[in-house]
Design a protein around this motif. Structure first.
Motif, PDB file in Angstrom:
ATOM      1  N   ALA A  47     -25.996   2.773  19.898  1.00 37.02           N
ATOM      2  CA  ALA A  47     -25.112   1.963  20.732  1.00 37.02           C
ATOM      3  C   ALA A  47     -23.793   1.717  20.016  1.00 37.02           C
ATOM      4  N   THR A  48     -22.782   1.380  20.781  1.00 33.87           N
ATOM      5  CA  THR A  48     -21.551   0.863  20.198  1.00 33.87           C
ATOM      6  C   THR A  48     -21.797  -0.592  19.809  1.00 33.87           C
ATOM      7  N   VAL A  49     -21.443  -0.941  18.579  1.00 32.49           N
ATOM      8  CA  VAL A  49     -21.709  -2.290  18.067  1.00 32.49           C
ATOM      9  C   VAL A  49     -20.389  -2.986  17.782  1.00 32.49           C
ATOM     10  N   VAL A  50     -20.220  -4.169  18.350  1.00 31.61           N
ATOM     11  CA  VAL A  50     -19.051  -5.004  18.112  1.00 31.61           C
ATOM     12  C   VAL A  50     -19.489  -6.149  17.212  1.00 31.61           C
ATOM     13  N   LEU A  51     -19.216  -6.012  15.914  1.00 29.44           N
ATOM     14  CA  LEU A  51     -19.565  -7.064  14.955  1.00 29.44           C
ATOM     15  C   LEU A  51     -18.410  -8.052  14.913  1.00 29.44           C
ATOM     16  N   LYS A  52     -18.613  -9.204  15.553  1.00 27.99           N
ATOM     17  CA  LYS A  52     -17.538 -10.168  15.724  1.00 27.99           C
ATOM     18  C   LYS A  52     -17.266 -10.922  14.429  1.00 27.99           C
ATOM     19  N   GLY A  53     -15.984 -11.151  14.158  1.00 27.52           N
ATOM     20  CA  GLY A  53     -15.582 -11.869  12.970  1.00 27.52           C
ATOM     21  C   GLY A  53     -14.078 -11.987  12.913  1.00 27.52           C
ATOM     22  N   ARG A  54     -13.553 -12.383  11.759  1.00 33.22           N
ATOM     23  CA  ARG A  54     -12.094 -12.506  11.612  1.00 33.22           C
ATOM     24  C   ARG A  54     -11.409 -11.179  11.924  1.00 33.22           C
ATOM     25  N   HIS A  55     -11.897 -10.098  11.354  1.00 36.61           N
ATOM     26  CA  HIS A  55     -11.499  -8.746  11.733  1.00 36.61           C
ATOM     27  C   HIS A  55     -12.732  -8.089  12.358  1.00 36.61           C
ATOM     28  N   THR A  56     -12.841  -8.195  13.677  1.00 35.19           N
ATOM     29  CA  THR A  56     -13.988  -7.637  14.388  1.00 35.19           C
ATOM     30  C   THR A  56     -14.055  -6.127  14.189  1.00 35.19           C
ATOM     31  N   LEU A  57     -15.266  -5.611  13.960  1.00 38.86           N
ATOM     32  CA  LEU A  57     -15.489  -4.182  13.793  1.00 38.86           C
ATOM     33  C   LEU A  57     -16.190  -3.627  15.024  1.00 38.86           C
ATOM     34  N   THR A  58     -15.656  -2.557  15.566  1.00 41.33           N
ATOM     35  CA  THR A  58     -16.318  -1.826  16.642  1.00 41.33           C
ATOM     36  C   THR A  58     -16.788  -0.503  16.074  1.00 41.33           C
TER      37      THR A  58
ATOM     38  N   THR B  48       0.839  -1.188   0.000  1.00 41.47           N
ATOM     39  CA  THR B  48       0.000   0.000   0.000  1.00 41.47           C
ATOM     40  C   THR B  48       0.878   1.244   0.000  1.00 41.47           C
ATOM     41  N   LEU B  49       0.518   2.203  -0.806  1.00 39.70           N
ATOM     42  CA  LEU B  49       1.361   3.362  -1.064  1.00 39.70           C
ATOM     43  C   LEU B  49       0.878   4.574  -0.278  1.00 39.70           C
ATOM     44  N   GLY B  50       1.682   5.009   0.664  1.00 40.86           N
ATOM     45  CA  GLY B  50       1.404   6.237   1.396  1.00 40.86           C
ATOM     46  C   GLY B  50       0.565   6.088   2.630  1.00 40.86           C
ATOM     47  N   THR B  51      -0.441   5.251   2.597  1.00 37.33           N
ATOM     48  CA  THR B  51      -1.333   5.064   3.736  1.00 37.33           C
ATOM     49  C   THR B  51      -2.135   3.789   3.539  1.00 37.33           C
ATOM     50  N   HIS B  52      -2.725   3.307   4.611  1.00 36.94           N
ATOM     51  CA  HIS B  52      -3.638   2.174   4.493  1.00 36.94           C
ATOM     52  C   HIS B  52      -4.986   2.645   3.960  1.00 36.94           C
ATOM     53  N   LYS B  53      -5.660   1.750   3.268  1.00 36.64           N
ATOM     54  CA  LYS B  53      -7.009   1.995   2.778  1.00 36.64           C
ATOM     55  C   LYS B  53      -7.981   1.097   3.533  1.00 36.64           C
ATOM     56  N   VAL B  54      -9.259   1.457   3.471  1.00 34.53           N
ATOM     57  CA  VAL B  54     -10.268   0.701   4.224  1.00 34.53           C
ATOM     58  C   VAL B  54     -10.227  -0.778   3.870  1.00 34.53           C
ATOM     59  N   ALA B  55     -10.039  -1.090   2.596  1.00 34.47           N
ATOM     60  CA  ALA B  55     -10.039  -2.489   2.150  1.00 34.47           C
ATOM     61  C   ALA B  55      -8.923  -3.310   2.773  1.00 34.47           C
ATOM     62  N   HIS B  56      -7.872  -2.668   3.268  1.00 34.81           N
ATOM     63  CA  HIS B  56      -6.788  -3.413   3.902  1.00 34.81           C
ATOM     64  C   HIS B  56      -7.179  -3.951   5.276  1.00 34.81           C
ATOM     65  N   LEU B  57      -8.198  -3.344   5.887  1.00 34.10           N
ATOM     66  CA  LEU B  57      -8.575  -3.711   7.246  1.00 34.10           C
ATOM     67  C   LEU B  57      -9.910  -4.433   7.332  1.00 34.10           C
TER      68      LEU B  57
ATOM     69  N   ARG C 240     -13.415   1.005  14.594  1.00 33.47           N
ATOM     70  CA  ARG C 240     -12.093   0.422  14.846  1.00 33.47           C
ATOM     71  C   ARG C 240     -12.122  -1.044  14.461  1.00 33.47           C
ATOM     72  N   VAL C 241     -11.076  -1.466  13.785  1.00 37.23           N
ATOM     73  CA  VAL C 241     -10.963  -2.838  13.297  1.00 37.23           C
ATOM     74  C   VAL C 241      -9.953  -3.584  14.159  1.00 37.23           C
ATOM     75  N   THR C 242     -10.328  -4.746  14.630  1.00 38.17           N
ATOM     76  CA  THR C 242      -9.418  -5.580  15.411  1.00 38.17           C
ATOM     77  C   THR C 242      -8.646  -6.507  14.481  1.00 38.17           C
TER      78      THR C 242
END
Length: 457
Positions: free
Chosen positions: A362-373, A168-177, A381-383
């Motif tokens: 509410a804060t939602v924690v969508l659990k998965g391989r890369h959990t999303l908060t 990735t060039l310069g910064t991370h993109k959403v698709a990387h996380l 935030r991506v775990t």
């Protein structure tokens, strides 16, 4: 903090930098970084074969210039042109000894994906699909993002590149996380090309961020000032859920854990530090709650303190919630809550996590391989910690207890949920040690993960 930017944000900062540096500087920096990653993947350079899959955009130009650098180092480089190429890049490749691929071209050792840039749409044209089929099984290094994925939301819709490494060039993109696109990226390597991007709405905590957010007792602390968490989980039918929720909470990050439920005697036998009902700063409710989950949830919400709602209690959430609330669904549970199919959640995880956070306030924690908060204001935030072995019964019960502890210790819901998810993944990685892991082992490893973070400061 790792920030994942949108295409619009990247284009804006690229435009600012392009106005300040000589023409071709950014492409030269990108090509140098890409070539270095390919060399590292190959191990040796001279005599190795690299194929470039080149589209019409700047990513194709980056690939061509990187190919020229590799050719000068002794690689045999050929290029499949999937549209009008970057003219100067193609000339550089050919001057360095690279050539256009034809039917006589031998199978490469590595493929460099420069088919589509970050502005492309999901999916690939038939000619690109055919070019990838010709090198099926060969490791692919993607330029910026794997071609064919949706950059700004992590969706996959149609054929796409499955990369071993993404540069990735310069910064991370959403698709990387964000999955499922993140699963197509392989190992992501960031190459600094001089961009200074802004803050982003999609981020990933790093170890230093978690260390800074960890609750720590002051010199004058006592068990009540450190926070008290209450657990209303488990039932006679599912006693293990109570034990695991309490185990996640009983990790030393607060001064006291209370349990109010059907299997109190069992809980106190296994966890003698745990006491009965009383005043708390946060509740955890729902794991294995069965028929009593609705009543337990109502009691927790009536208390007006931060509440972590998991499993059976999620069935009784139907609208905006007024106390500080953290919901912890997996994709199937969130699908039921939103009235959609599970595959829709899994295909558009970022979108639906944000929809749920707004709908339920509410804060939602969508659990998965890369959990999303996801927070109601759109921040996510991506775990990225954890291991596949963490997909095991009871792991979510442990996570709910851990998040409740962090909320009781004073972290706001977004921090409590994202730090808890990060620690949960880190503890699982330690407990697994490269092999299988059980939920109670994850809980036991939480204090170890915390000590490791503190020792690193």
């Amino acid at each position: 903090m790792k920030h994942a930017h949108t295409v619009e944000q990247v284009r804006a900062v690229e435009g600012e930098l392009l106005a300040q540096v000589p023409d071709g500087t950014l492409m030269a920096r990108a090509a140098t970084g890409i070539a270095a990653v390919v060399i590292d993947l190959l191990g040796s350079v001279y005599g190795r074969r690299v194929r470039l899959l080149v589209g019409t955009g700047d990513n194709g130009g980056d690939a061509l210039y990187a190919g020229a650098l590799l050719a000068r180092r002794g690689c045999a480089v050929d290029a499949v042109l999937l549209g009008a190429p970057h003219a100067a890049g193609l000339a550089a490749l050919q001057q360095a000894g690279g050539r256009i691929a034809d039917q006589r071209s031998r199978r490469p050792d590595v493929v460099l994906d420069g088919i589509v840039g970050i502005g492309g749409h999901p999916g690939l044209r038939p000619d690109a699909v055919a070019a990838l089929a010709d090198v099926d099984g060969v490791p692919v290094v993607a330029v910026d993002v794997p071609s064919g994925v949706s950059v700004d939301d992590g969706r996959i819709d149609g054929p796409h590149v499955q990369a071993a490494v993404t540069v990735t060039l310069g910064t991370h993109k959403v698709a990387h996380l964000v999955d499922p696109a993140a699963g197509a990226c392989g190992t992501v390597v960031l190459v600094d090309i001089g961009l200074d991007p802004p803050q982003a709405d999609v981020t990933a905590l790093q170890a230093s961020d978690v260390t800074d957010l960890l609750p720590r007792p002051s010199a004058t602390a006592h068990k009540y000032t450190r926070g008290v968490v209450g657990i209303r989980s488990g039932s006679a039918q599912y006693p293990g859920a109570a034990l695991l929720s309490v185990a996640g909470a009983n990790c030393g990050l607060v001064g006291m854990v209370r349990y109010d439920g059907e299997v109190a005697d069992l809980v106190r036998t296994v966890h003698p530090e745990v006491v009965g009902d009383g005043q708390v700063q946060a509740w955890v409710v729902g794991s294995g709650g069965g028929a009593g989950a609705a009543q337990a949830l109502a009691a927790c919400l009536e208390a007006g303190v931060a509440t972590v709602i998991d499993a059976d209690a999620l069935l009784h959430v139907s609208g905006p919630l007024s106390p500080p609330v953290i919901l912890t669904p997996h994709a199937g549970e969130l699908a039921r809550m939103l009235g959609v199919e599970r595959h829709e959640i899994e295909a558009s995880q970022l979108r639906y996590a944000r929809i749920a956070a707004e709908r339920f306030a509410a804060t939602v924690v969508l659990k998965g391989r890369h959990t999303l908060t996801a927070a109601p204001d759109g921040r996510v935030r991506v775990t990225t910690t954890g291991v596949p072995w963490l997909a095991t019964a009871g792991a979510g019960d442990v996570l709910a207890g851990l998040i409740g502890v962090l909320a009781a210790a004073g972290l706001d819901p977004f921090d409590a949920a994202s730090v808890g998810s990060w620690l949960h993944g880190a503890a699982a990685t330690m407990a697994a040690d490269g092999g299988p892991v059980l939920a109670h082992q994850v809980a036991a490893a939480i204090p170890v993960a915390v000590r490791t973070l503190i020792a690193g400061t």
